[in-house]
Design a protein around this motif. Sequence first.
Motif, short mmCIF file in Angstrom:
data_model
loop_
_atom_site.label_atom_id
_atom_site.label_comp_id
_atom_site.label_asym_id
_atom_site.label_seq_id
_atom_site.Cartn_x
_atom_site.Cartn_y
_atom_site.Cartn_z
N GLU A 1 0.82 -1.21 0.00
CA GLU A 1 0.00 0.00 0.00
C GLU A 1 0.85 1.26 0.00
N GLN A 2 1.98 1.24 0.69
CA GLN A 2 2.88 2.39 0.67
C GLN A 2 3.48 2.58 -0.72
N LYS B 1 1.23 4.26 -3.27
CA LYS B 1 1.07 5.71 -3.11
C LYS B 1 2.06 6.50 -3.96
N CYS B 2 3.10 5.83 -4.44
CA CYS B 2 4.13 6.51 -5.23
C CYS B 2 3.70 6.69 -6.68
N ASP B 3 2.60 6.10 -7.07
CA ASP B 3 2.09 6.25 -8.44
C ASP B 3 3.08 5.73 -9.48
N PRO C 1 6.68 6.85 0.62
CA PRO C 1 6.62 6.88 -0.85
C PRO C 1 7.59 7.89 -1.47
#
Length: 256
Positions: free
Chosen positions: A49-50, A53-55, A118
Amino acid sequence: MNDKNTKSDLEGLGLKTLGIIPARYASTRFPAKPLVDIAGKTMIQRVYEQAKKCDLDEVVVATDDVRISTVIEAFGGKVIMTSTEHQSGTDRCAEVAKKLTGYDVIINIQGDEPFIDPTQIALVRSCFTDKNIQLATLIKEIHTDEELFNPNIPKVVINSNQQAIYFSRQPIPYIRNAEKKEDWATSHQFYKHIGIYGYTTATLLAITQLKPSSLELAESLEQLRWLENGYQIQTKVTGIETIAIDTPEDLQKIVF
């Protein structure tokens, strides 16, 4: 750092980035570590999940165990099954890179850092806006004797271009004129290595064909194999502290 801009810069160069989280079940110091429960979620889910977040263009978990695969699929994550014979996360990433083609940059995200920031992933990725970069990683300033003299914390020496010259479990350089070792941390700016890597796909596939080197065997640090074979490792400095879970006791470090 504006992560969106970094991604746009890479897209402008025609580069696609894949984040891979290696996760094996049979850890010597902490068996089944990826599946440990941390406040209602497994560690591997928190890392995933982390990373999302960085796309990045895509994020996958690379595992060798169906128990891990089942958990990842249950929370909607993407997983790739890999060989049980790999000696390192780098080797596991290379297998995934062969299976998931079309990506130019691979980010190897540690599966035992449930709260990785992220922005650290984005910082590694930003190195590849320079088309000459082959490998990238993060470093952090050392300010305490506890970190400096801990052999479990690899240290790194960099040149004026922030490229890694050498990694060691011992403090390097040796501070010859210090009266006592307690003065070392204030006599020179030491850096520790943060274990996240970025590679161009071509470089990743090449370095995993190299045989273990004498320096790597001496220090038990795989990145020395790459340096010894002439590869350059670009570093960037992060000020963010990571929490790695290597043993069950490390879970006590976690504070919500």
